[in-house]
Write an enzyme that holds these catalytic residues in place. Structure first.
Site, PDB file in Angstrom:
ATOM      1  N   THR A 181       0.875  -1.182   0.000  1.00  0.00           N
ATOM      2  CA  THR A 181       0.000   0.000   0.000  1.00  0.00           C
ATOM      3  C   THR A 181       0.904   1.221   0.000  1.00  0.00           C
ATOM      4  O   THR A 181       2.042   1.164   0.483  1.00  0.00           O
ATOM      5  CB  THR A 181      -0.869   0.051   1.262  1.00  0.00           C
ATOM      6  OG1 THR A 181      -0.010   0.107   2.397  1.00  0.00           O
ATOM      7  CG2 THR A 181      -1.763  -1.161   1.372  1.00  0.00           C
ATOM      8  N   GLU A 327      -5.473  -3.723  -1.323  1.00  0.00           N
ATOM      9  CA  GLU A 327      -5.901  -4.968  -0.660  1.00  0.00           C
ATOM     10  C   GLU A 327      -6.981  -5.697  -1.458  1.00  0.00           C
ATOM     11  O   GLU A 327      -7.358  -6.816  -1.113  1.00  0.00           O
ATOM     12  CB  GLU A 327      -6.465  -4.649   0.734  1.00  0.00           C
ATOM     13  CG  GLU A 327      -5.430  -4.199   1.759  1.00  0.00           C
ATOM     14  CD  GLU A 327      -5.195  -2.691   1.737  1.00  0.00           C
ATOM     15  OE1 GLU A 327      -5.501  -2.048   0.709  1.00  0.00           O
ATOM     16  OE2 GLU A 327      -4.703  -2.155   2.744  1.00  0.00           O
ATOM     17  N   LYS A 436     -15.619  15.491  12.953  1.00  0.00           N
ATOM     18  CA  LYS A 436     -16.697  15.350  13.927  1.00  0.00           C
ATOM     19  C   LYS A 436     -16.931  16.700  14.608  1.00  0.00           C
ATOM     20  O   LYS A 436     -16.094  17.181  15.369  1.00  0.00           O
ATOM     21  CB  LYS A 436     -16.360  14.287  14.967  1.00  0.00           C
ATOM     22  CG  LYS A 436     -17.598  13.842  15.708  1.00  0.00           C
ATOM     23  CD  LYS A 436     -17.410  12.487  16.354  1.00  0.00           C
ATOM     24  CE  LYS A 436     -18.768  11.905  16.730  1.00  0.00           C
ATOM     25  NZ  LYS A 436     -18.674  10.631  17.381  1.00  0.00           N
ATOM     26  N   TRP A 441     -21.100  13.864  12.261  1.00  0.00           N
ATOM     27  CA  TRP A 441     -20.089  13.693  11.223  1.00  0.00           C
ATOM     28  C   TRP A 441     -20.323  14.640  10.050  1.00  0.00           C
ATOM     29  O   TRP A 441     -21.450  14.837   9.630  1.00  0.00           O
ATOM     30  CB  TRP A 441     -20.093  12.267  10.678  1.00  0.00           C
ATOM     31  CG  TRP A 441     -19.739  11.226  11.682  1.00  0.00           C
ATOM     32  CD1 TRP A 441     -20.564  10.251  12.157  1.00  0.00           C
ATOM     33  CD2 TRP A 441     -18.480  11.026  12.322  1.00  0.00           C
ATOM     34  NE1 TRP A 441     -19.891   9.462  13.056  1.00  0.00           N
ATOM     35  CE2 TRP A 441     -18.606   9.919  13.191  1.00  0.00           C
ATOM     36  CE3 TRP A 441     -17.242  11.692  12.256  1.00  0.00           C
ATOM     37  CZ2 TRP A 441     -17.556   9.461  13.971  1.00  0.00           C
ATOM     38  CZ3 TRP A 441     -16.200  11.232  13.035  1.00  0.00           C
ATOM     39  CH2 TRP A 441     -16.361  10.129  13.879  1.00  0.00           C
TER      40      TRP A 441
HETATM   41  P1  ADP Z   1      -3.356   3.863   0.140  1.00  0.00           P
HETATM   42  O1  ADP Z   1      -4.199   3.127   1.161  1.00  0.00           O
HETATM   43  O2  ADP Z   1      -1.950   3.927   0.569  1.00  0.00           O
HETATM   44  O3  ADP Z   1      -3.916   5.196  -0.282  1.00  0.00           O
HETATM   45  P2  ADP Z   1      -4.607   2.497  -2.061  1.00  0.00           P
HETATM   46  O4  ADP Z   1      -4.293   3.024  -3.378  1.00  0.00           O
HETATM   47  O5  ADP Z   1      -4.794   1.072  -1.899  1.00  0.00           O
HETATM   48  O6  ADP Z   1      -3.401   2.957  -1.138  1.00  0.00           O
HETATM   49  O7  ADP Z   1      -5.834   3.314  -1.551  1.00  0.00           O
HETATM   50  C1  ADP Z   1      -7.121   2.809  -1.359  1.00  0.00           C
HETATM   51  C2  ADP Z   1      -7.978   3.903  -0.812  1.00  0.00           C
HETATM   52  O8  ADP Z   1      -8.137   4.945  -1.771  1.00  0.00           O
HETATM   53  C3  ADP Z   1      -9.393   3.490  -0.473  1.00  0.00           C
HETATM   54  O9  ADP Z   1      -9.477   2.898   0.781  1.00  0.00           O
HETATM   55  C4  ADP Z   1     -10.125   4.817  -0.534  1.00  0.00           C
HETATM   56  O10 ADP Z   1      -9.994   5.548   0.672  1.00  0.00           O
HETATM   57  C5  ADP Z   1      -9.397   5.570  -1.613  1.00  0.00           C
HETATM   58  N1  ADP Z   1     -10.152   5.490  -2.873  1.00  0.00           N
HETATM   59  C6  ADP Z   1      -9.950   4.661  -3.914  1.00  0.00           C
HETATM   60  N2  ADP Z   1     -10.850   4.899  -4.893  1.00  0.00           N
HETATM   61  C7  ADP Z   1     -11.649   5.896  -4.455  1.00  0.00           C
HETATM   62  C8  ADP Z   1     -12.769   6.582  -5.002  1.00  0.00           C
HETATM   63  N3  ADP Z   1     -13.255   6.314  -6.191  1.00  0.00           N
HETATM   64  N4  ADP Z   1     -13.345   7.543  -4.230  1.00  0.00           N
HETATM   65  C9  ADP Z   1     -12.867   7.850  -3.009  1.00  0.00           C
HETATM   66  N5  ADP Z   1     -11.809   7.241  -2.456  1.00  0.00           N
HETATM   67  C10 ADP Z   1     -11.203   6.279  -3.162  1.00  0.00           C
END
Ligand code: ADP
Length: 537
Positions: A181, A327, A436, A441
């Site tokens: 990640t 993941e 918050k 929220w």
């Molecule tokens: P990192 O966790 O390091 O940012 P990832 O690329 O795996 O690496 O990120 C996944 C996260 O990116 C998701 O849990 C979400 O928060 C965000 N994400 C991915 N796609 C979207 C989307 N279309 N809209 C909003 N958030 C997104």
């Protein structure tokens, strides 16, 4: 009674062999660092991927050994995507935008044995070299410059293959690759994908209601091959046999638009930051590029603001909003309108298209709040939990993260969402980014999306800052478009009709740019640190 169907393992070599047999004439185009185009066919790719596999075996690769890549998006990286797993190795893509100390940490944690690196990235390799133990380094000569002494030339490495490669025996649960990640929230964590998860992910992502990729398409993945498997696109594309176009290191709006036009691209994919560059270039010179009508632009990684979807529609380009995570291989949801929504009023259709979408087949979703599973009412917030055959069941060699999984086997995404009666998932925030205020929220993503629809605003990031009375209040960090003007009061009144009064940002700051992570996401933790001591009047 047992079924009478073959127990046929789901493995990557099947996809590679199919591509080699059926799509030999299909083209793969890559832009090189000097902007020239490298063209070859699936037949060449197939031959070279197997040569890489054989060369790796000859070099002593054993099943399960990690082979790291430090590469941009191009033909040789595609060869690595298939050639390394074909040899029984594990493709470990390294994020070249990370700090060298993080890359070194990841290389050591994964225990990478081999490295394939672009010649244009050798400086980065030199920075990590003293801190890692890589046995063999192979350099891809993209610039035509001689490979420095002591390092191996990728082309010479391929020549060590004789053409008599045979696949090792695979179990479908054997590993094919791993990604860490990007560390938006904490230290990078490794996910190891299997043959089975990769094949199933490819099948599901190609479906018409997912990315809808077919052999008639021309695909250009802007999303880096070093991040979340480039959303699995190199595998999906090779499986369906479409023409593939890779942009190399040239990711600015104009370079991409030139490539879209020249190669007649029908589908492209990337994070919102990239599309902002494209909108700017298109807005400046709307008639300069002759793009394929209805070109699909898959947007994920961060939320696609509704204003972006509307803006591309004006140019006849279709934004497809998707959500995923490292993941999750990474695809989880895609926002396509259901048939009963096609005739809905325009504003409602945009509302749905700006949500993260419906889970793909084989991915199950639920939102879990303090009171248990949230109803699918489009309002009640809860943490998004998922499960499915391409969702991680754990991290590589990292026990302390076990609380990311629930006792009944779901993965806790850390995203806070609501799910509506149609089944569309809408992300309000990452858990850590929620605001918050007075016990209620506030969704920073909703505020950002609304702010970015203001004509003067280029980018907006909304964060929580401590407040003596309300606990937290939203602060909006704004980047204005070149030459545009808007005051805090003006932006606040722009938001007023759209939100409850207590949602409106209490403070505005105007910046030249918003700090970003290695994958182009807003780095809100840095903003929070910066404005923690905000003086309320
Ligand atoms: P990192 O966790 O390091 O940012 P990832 O690329 O795996 O690496 O990120 C996944 C996260 O990116 C998701 O849990 C979400 O928060 C965000 N994400 C991915 N796609 C979207 C989307 N279309 N809209 C909003 N958030 C997104």
């Amino acid at each position: 009674m047992h079924s009478t169907i073959m127990d046929f393992p789901l493995t990557l070599p099947h996809l590679l062999e199919r591509a080699g047999k059926l799509f030999g004439k299909v083209e793969i185009t890559s832009r090189l660092p000097d902007k020239s185009l490298h063209r070859y066919s699936y037949a060449d790719f197939y031959r070279r991927a197997l040569a890489l596999a054989e060369a790796l075996q000859k070099a002593g690769l054993k099943k399960g050994d990690r082979v790291a890549t430090l590469m941009w998006n191009h033909y040789a990286h595609l060869e690595a995507y298939f050639g390394i797993p074909a040899a029984g190795g594990v493709l470990h893509t390294l994020n070249l935008r990370l700090h060298p100390s993080d890359i070194a940490y990841i290389v050591n944690h994964a225990e990478d044995r081999f490295l394939i690196v672009d010649d244009v990235l050798l400086k980065l390799y030199e920075a990590i070299k003293p801190h890692v133990k890589i046995e063999r380094v192979v350099v891809v000569p993209l610039t035509g410059q001689p490979v420095p002494a002591g390092l191996e030339n990728y082309e010479d490495f391929l020549k060590t293959a004789t053409g008599s490669f045979s696949y090792p025996k695979f179990d479908e649960n054997d590993p094919v690759g791993m990604c860490y990640t990007s560390g938006t929230t904490g230290r990078p964590k490794g996910v190891v994908y299997s043959h089975r998860s990769t094949v199933l992910h490819s099948l599901a992502s190609a479906l018409p209601d997912s990315l809808g990729l077919s052999q008639r398409d021309v695909l250009l993945p802007v999303v880096p091959m070093f991040h979340a498997n480039a959303w699995g696109l190199p595998y999906t594309a090779t499986m369906v046999g479409c023409k593939q176009v890779y942009p190399g290191p040239h990711l600015d709006g104009e370079s991409l638009l030139d490539l879209y036009e020249r190669e007649k691209v029908t589908t492209t994919a990337g994070v919102p930051t990239i599309w902002l560059g494209i909108i700017q270039a298109l807005s400046k010179e709307p008639t300069r590029w002759n793009l394929q009508k209805g070109m699909r632009m898959v947007v994920g990684g961060s939320a696609a603001p509704e204003s972006m979807i509307r803006a591309f529609d004006k140019f006849g380009l279709e934004v497809l909003h998707a959500w995923g995570m490292t993941e999750m291989s990474p695809l989880g949801t895609v926002s396509r309108l259901k048939r009963n929504l096609l005739e809905a009023p325009e504003d409602e259709r945009y509302l749905y298209r700006a949500k993260q979408g419906l889970p793909t087949p084989l991915v199950e979703v639920r939102a879990v709040g303090e009171k248990g599973e949230a109803p699918w009412d489009g309002k009640t917030l809860g943490e998004l939990q998922v499960r499915g055959p391409w969702v991680a069941a754990g991290y590589y060699n990292l026990q302390e993260e076990a609380d990311k999984w629930t006792s009944d086997g779901w993965f806790r995404t850390g995203d806070v969402v609501n799910i509506d009666a149609e089944g569309y998932v809408k992300i309000a925030d990452r858990t850590k980014d929620l605001i918050k205020s007075g016990g209620e929220w506030i969704s920073s993503l909703d505020l950002e999306s609304a702010l970015m629809s203001h004509p003067a605003v280029k980018e907006a990031a909304v964060i929580a800052i401590p407040h003596p009375k309300w606990d937290e209040r939203p602060l909006a960090a704004i980047v204005l478009k070149e030459g545009a003007n808007a005051s805090a009061e003006e932006l606040k009144s722009f938001l007023e009709p759209k939100f409850a009064k207590w949602w409106l940002p209490e403070a505005f700051v105007f910046l030249n740019e918003i700090p970003r992570t290695s994958t182009g996401k807003f780095l809100k933790s840095q903003l929070r640190d910066q404005y923690r001591e905000w003086k309320w009047e």
